[in-house]
Design a protein around this motif. Structure first.
Motif, PDB file in Angstrom:
ATOM      1  N   SER A   1       1.029  -1.235   0.121  1.00 18.87           N
ATOM      2  CA  SER A   1      -0.032  -0.148   0.033  1.00 18.87           C
ATOM      3  C   SER A   1       0.971   1.286   0.073  1.00 18.87           C
ATOM      4  O   SER A   1       0.318   2.619  -0.259  1.00 18.87           O
ATOM      5  N   GLY A   2       2.106   1.195   0.272  1.00 16.98           N
ATOM      6  CA  GLY A   2       3.168   2.323   0.404  1.00 16.98           C
ATOM      7  C   GLY A   2       2.962   2.974   1.690  1.00 16.98           C
ATOM      8  O   GLY A   2       3.363   4.241   1.853  1.00 16.98           O
ATOM      9  N   TYR A   3       2.340   2.597   2.528  1.00 12.86           N
ATOM     10  CA  TYR A   3       1.871   3.194   3.933  1.00 12.86           C
ATOM     11  C   TYR A   3       3.252   3.458   4.572  1.00 12.86           C
ATOM     12  O   TYR A   3       4.436   2.663   4.894  1.00 12.86           O
ATOM     13  N   PRO A   4       3.855   4.815   4.739  1.00 13.36           N
ATOM     14  CA  PRO A   4       5.066   5.217   5.129  1.00 13.36           C
ATOM     15  C   PRO A   4       5.509   5.154   6.689  1.00 13.36           C
ATOM     16  O   PRO A   4       6.768   5.223   6.811  1.00 13.36           O
ATOM     17  N   ALA A   5       4.669   5.054   7.479  1.00 18.04           N
ATOM     18  CA  ALA A   5       5.131   5.132   8.933  1.00 18.04           C
ATOM     19  C   ALA A   5       5.531   3.855   9.660  1.00 18.04           C
ATOM     20  O   ALA A   5       4.993   2.651   9.222  1.00 18.04           O
ATOM     21  N   GLN A   6       6.262   3.630  10.420  1.00 15.51           N
ATOM     22  CA  GLN A   6       6.327   2.824  11.526  1.00 15.51           C
ATOM     23  C   GLN A   6       5.433   2.620  12.493  1.00 15.51           C
ATOM     24  O   GLN A   6       4.596   3.460  12.694  1.00 15.51           O
ATOM     25  N   ILE A   7       5.258   1.210  13.210  1.00 15.11           N
ATOM     26  CA  ILE A   7       4.126   1.103  13.748  1.00 15.11           C
ATOM     27  C   ILE A   7       4.134   1.595  15.001  1.00 15.11           C
ATOM     28  O   ILE A   7       2.759   2.452  15.135  1.00 15.11           O
ATOM     29  N   PHE A   8       5.078   2.195  15.802  1.00 10.97           N
ATOM     30  CA  PHE A   8       5.003   3.172  16.945  1.00 10.97           C
ATOM     31  C   PHE A   8       4.703   4.496  16.524  1.00 10.97           C
ATOM     32  O   PHE A   8       3.671   5.180  17.386  1.00 10.97           O
ATOM     33  N   SER A   9       5.250   5.169  15.554  1.00  7.91           N
ATOM     34  CA  SER A   9       5.136   6.328  15.358  1.00  7.91           C
ATOM     35  C   SER A   9       3.830   6.794  14.699  1.00  7.91           C
ATOM     36  O   SER A   9       3.268   7.656  14.707  1.00  7.91           O
ATOM     37  N   SER A  10       3.147   5.694  14.238  1.00  9.96           N
ATOM     38  CA  SER A  10       1.870   5.908  13.614  1.00  9.96           C
ATOM     39  C   SER A  10       0.818   5.751  14.839  1.00  9.96           C
ATOM     40  O   SER A  10       0.074   6.345  14.758  1.00  9.96           O
ATOM     41  N   GLN A  11       0.950   4.560  15.333  1.00 10.45           N
ATOM     42  CA  GLN A  11      -0.079   4.347  16.456  1.00 10.45           C
ATOM     43  C   GLN A  11      -0.047   5.290  17.545  1.00 10.45           C
ATOM     44  O   GLN A  11      -1.059   5.422  18.319  1.00 10.45           O
ATOM     45  N   LEU A  12       0.999   5.711  18.036  1.00  8.20           N
ATOM     46  CA  LEU A  12       1.397   6.650  18.950  1.00  8.20           C
ATOM     47  C   LEU A  12       1.321   8.268  18.512  1.00  8.20           C
ATOM     48  O   LEU A  12       1.886   8.969  19.263  1.00  8.20           O
ATOM     49  N   SER A  13       1.119   8.499  17.369  1.00  6.60           N
ATOM     50  CA  SER A  13       1.148   9.882  16.978  1.00  6.60           C
ATOM     51  C   SER A  13       0.105  10.829  17.706  1.00  6.60           C
ATOM     52  O   SER A  13       0.715  11.969  17.707  1.00  6.60           O
ATOM     53  N   PHE A  14      -1.153  10.500  17.987  1.00 10.00           N
ATOM     54  CA  PHE A  14      -1.914  11.428  18.711  1.00 10.00           C
ATOM     55  C   PHE A  14      -2.155  12.693  17.738  1.00 10.00           C
ATOM     56  O   PHE A  14      -2.693  13.785  18.310  1.00 10.00           O
ATOM     57  N   SER A  15      -2.126  12.421  16.450  1.00 13.08           N
ATOM     58  CA  SER A  15      -2.496  13.677  15.622  1.00 13.08           C
ATOM     59  C   SER A  15      -2.900  13.112  14.490  1.00 13.08           C
ATOM     60  O   SER A  15      -2.633  12.375  13.526  1.00 13.08           O
ATOM     61  N   GLY A  16      -4.070  13.914  14.035  1.00 17.84           N
ATOM     62  CA  GLY A  16      -5.015  13.486  12.917  1.00 17.84           C
ATOM     63  C   GLY A  16      -4.178  14.128  11.708  1.00 17.84           C
ATOM     64  O   GLY A  16      -4.255  13.461  10.504  1.00 17.84           O
ATOM     65  N   GLU A  17      -3.625  15.316  11.909  1.00 17.67           N
ATOM     66  CA  GLU A  17      -2.873  15.997  10.594  1.00 17.67           C
ATOM     67  C   GLU A  17      -1.638  14.988  10.178  1.00 17.67           C
ATOM     68  O   GLU A  17      -1.372  14.360   8.843  1.00 17.67           O
ATOM     69  N   LEU A  18      -0.940  14.261  11.160  1.00 19.16           N
ATOM     70  CA  LEU A  18      -0.066  13.392  10.786  1.00 19.16           C
ATOM     71  C   LEU A  18      -0.353  12.063  10.220  1.00 19.16           C
ATOM     72  O   LEU A  18      -0.015  11.372   8.983  1.00 19.16           O
ATOM     73  N   MET A  19      -1.546  11.641  10.565  1.00 20.22           N
ATOM     74  CA  MET A  19      -2.261  10.583  10.098  1.00 20.22           C
ATOM     75  C   MET A  19      -2.577  10.744   8.684  1.00 20.22           C
ATOM     76  O   MET A  19      -2.560   9.856   7.692  1.00 20.22           O
ATOM     77  N   LYS A  20      -3.184  12.009   8.411  1.00 19.74           N
ATOM     78  CA  LYS A  20      -3.659  12.399   6.992  1.00 19.74           C
ATOM     79  C   LYS A  20      -2.565  12.387   6.336  1.00 19.74           C
ATOM     80  O   LYS A  20      -2.590  11.969   4.706  1.00 19.74           O
ATOM     81  N   SER A  21      -1.620  12.859   6.560  1.00 19.85           N
ATOM     82  CA  SER A  21      -0.255  12.727   5.690  1.00 19.85           C
ATOM     83  C   SER A  21       0.391  11.458   5.523  1.00 19.85           C
ATOM     84  O   SER A  21       0.782  11.283   4.315  1.00 19.85           O
ATOM     85  N   TYR A  22       0.165  10.688   6.353  1.00 20.67           N
ATOM     86  CA  TYR A  22       0.565   9.217   5.995  1.00 20.67           C
ATOM     87  C   TYR A  22      -0.587   8.697   5.005  1.00 20.67           C
ATOM     88  O   TYR A  22       0.082   8.079   3.876  1.00 20.67           O
ATOM     89  N   TYR A  23      -1.877   8.963   5.160  1.00 18.54           N
ATOM     90  CA  TYR A  23      -2.692   8.314   4.291  1.00 18.54           C
ATOM     91  C   TYR A  23      -2.639   8.952   3.005  1.00 18.54           C
ATOM     92  O   TYR A  23      -2.934   8.207   2.052  1.00 18.54           O
ATOM     93  N   ALA A  24      -1.997  10.190   2.832  1.00 19.68           N
ATOM     94  CA  ALA A  24      -2.117  11.014   1.568  1.00 19.68           C
ATOM     95  C   ALA A  24      -1.317  10.048   0.395  1.00 19.68           C
ATOM     96  O   ALA A  24      -1.573  10.343  -0.692  1.00 19.68           O
ATOM     97  N   VAL A  25      -0.353   9.419   1.215  1.00 18.29           N
ATOM     98  CA  VAL A  25       0.701   8.808   0.175  1.00 18.29           C
ATOM     99  C   VAL A  25       0.294   7.365   0.235  1.00 18.29           C
ATOM    100  O   VAL A  25       1.498   6.531  -0.213  1.00 18.29           O
TER     101      VAL A  25
END
Length: 180
Positions: A40-64
């Motif tokens: 899928s090209g999901y760019p984040a590692q598991i901890f940085s993704s799951q523990l981001s507490f940020s909608g903007e960061l998650m949206k940036s991951y999903y954008a790519v």
């Protein structure tokens, strides 16, 4: 709590079977989940993704990310949750029986068994938020990402706690039996 119920039920044979089943489920599903995550090209590692507490960061991951391919991974994660939930529950109950249910370590081990199940449930709730975010990967409310991370944090705390305690208590059990 009524811990006495765990002294004989489920049987030791069933618990051992559930541990094996749990490992089989985990071993089968982990590479498939990783395959779809990578594809899928999901760019984040598991901890940085799951523990981001940020909608903007998650949206940036999903954008790519290819959302349709990525959606498969958190869907398959439910199988993984069942697998590790079975392992943690069954192993902790077996350890509790080894020490004796009425003992302090027996009670702690049964609390660990329940905590392992709670960790898997928190993982399931976390994935509900992931799948909800994927329905509108650029416009979901930031509170969904925060909620996702809260349940992920609880899951990780419980998982690391249960696994660490099971290992320590298991080693002490082996040491104790060799000493006798």
């Amino acid at each position: 709590m009524k811990f006495e119920n765990f002294s004989k039920s489920p049987s030791a044979r069933k618990l051992k079977f559930l541990i094996i089943l749990g490992f089989i489920l985990c071993i089968i599903v982990i590479p498939v989940m990783q395959f779809y995550t990578d594809l899928s090209g999901y760019p984040a590692q598991i901890f940085s993704s799951q523990l981001s507490f940020s909608g903007e960061l998650m949206k940036s991951y999903y954008a790519v990310t290819n959302i349709e391919l990525y959606r498969i991974a958190p869907s398959l994660d439910y199988i993984f949750m069942v697998g590790y939930g079975l392992i943690l529950f069954s192993l902790s109950v077996l350890i509790a029986r080894r020490y004796g249910i009425p003992s302090r370590i027996g009670h702690i081990s049964l609390l660990l068994a329940i905590s392992g199940v709670i960790a898997a449930c928190c993982d399931g709730i976390e994935n509900i938020f992931i799948l909800a975010m994927l329905t509108d990967s650029t416009g979901f409310p930031n509170s969904w990402a925060i909620s996702h991370s809260v349940f992920a944090l609880i899951k990780w705390i419980l998982l690391f706690g249960v696994i660490s305690c099971d290992i320590i208590i298991g080693i002490l059990s082996v040491y104790r039996s060799k000493k006798k």
